[in-house]
Design an enzyme around this catalytic site. Sequence first.
Site, PDB file in Angstrom:
ATOM      1  N   TYR A 289       0.940  -0.843   0.290  1.00 10.18           N
ATOM      2  CA  TYR A 289       0.685   0.235   0.121  1.00 10.18           C
ATOM      3  C   TYR A 289       0.532   1.189  -0.443  1.00 10.18           C
ATOM      4  CZ  TYR A 289      -4.434   2.916   1.170  1.00 10.18           C
ATOM      5  OH  TYR A 289      -5.382   3.687   0.945  1.00 10.18           O
ATOM      6  N   TYR A 339      -5.172   5.492  -7.792  1.00 13.73           N
ATOM      7  CA  TYR A 339      -5.515   4.959  -6.149  1.00 13.73           C
ATOM      8  C   TYR A 339      -6.752   4.953  -6.197  1.00 13.73           C
ATOM      9  CZ  TYR A 339      -4.980   6.585  -1.218  1.00 13.73           C
ATOM     10  OH  TYR A 339      -5.724   6.424  -0.126  1.00 13.73           O
TER      11      TYR A 339
END
Length: 386
Positions: A289, A339
């Site tokens: 992440y 994103y």
Amino acid sequence: MEFDGLSGSVAVVGVGTTEFGHLPDRSADDLGCTAFQRALADAGLGVGEVDGLLTMRVSSYETVASRTGVEPKWVAQLPAEGRMTGVAIQTAAMAIAAGAAHTVALVYGNDGRSAGHTYGGTGAAASSAAQGYGTSPSLTLPYGITSPGAFYALMFQRYCDRYGITSEQLAAVARTFRANAARNPGAVFAEPISLADYLEARYIVEPLRLYDYCLINDGGVAMILTSAERARDCAHPAVSILGFAQQGRLRDTDFPPEDFWHGALEAVGRRAYRMAGCDRADVDVLMAYDNFSPNVLFTLEGLGFCAPGEAGAWIQHGRIGLDGELPVNTSGGHLSESYMQGWAINVEGIRQLRRDCGPRQVEDAQIVQYVCAAPVVTSIVYGAPR
């Protein structure tokens, strides 16, 4: 122990993504529903075969169900924060294993760019994280902690002071992921980043520069999960969910953790590997992440790929590139592809295991691990179709 007996009992049989970027004519619901339809087609299933629905960042599960025709006997909607993506996948897997549903659609839609979300300051907020990372923004906002970016910048400054990493070393994260994105026709940004480009980019919150920040863009992602038994009848060989784990690091979250999430990452990695029956040495591709580039360093160290403070040196010389020892975020990740708060990099991992990634395919990938370092640390370990 814990969920170890569930290893391999649930599989991913369909994935779908929309285009990523600036999509002003489409709402989060539009994007999520489009991704769902693509995932359903990818799985070779009819909408009537889906009896579970989990949604994130769309207006409501009810709206998605109404628009797609799903009549779920199990339903859930989780908060928008990206830390909840791993939680969502685990929750759906456990619902299937428990018999609450046999086939669950996970639907995510994000219109962050078109809606003007700024994730900080006085701008529009998509989640509580935009008001500061902690539980009491009133304590942090006066000191400049107005966004997750400021929170990570403060944490990375401590890391720099403790370990002496250089900007040139950190640049390898953004530059590697941009090189990966250049092989991904769906990436928002694919232009190469030179070391000079990186170093000359403006600071957003020092010591983090422009290329250390994730994108703000629009898009939708969906996944279809079902039992291993039902997966045999789907269109593609199924990707198994071999292991998963989560660990909250929620005390004193007004302030960056002094251990850079290492303790929670170690615990999550250990439990996810045990459930999957593998070790970190077996991981062929890592999906980390990367909301901010230092998080990749914290993840590598917490999982034990290198010792604390060594990640800056460890990632040099192509080690995390497509042809390296441990390819990371092969699609370009949050820094260059899009994103999608963890959803798109989970789908990238599944596509890697299905051999669907074309010029960015990692040869003979068998194990892919997704990890999110955040106040709730999560990990999913996926196995290739057998």
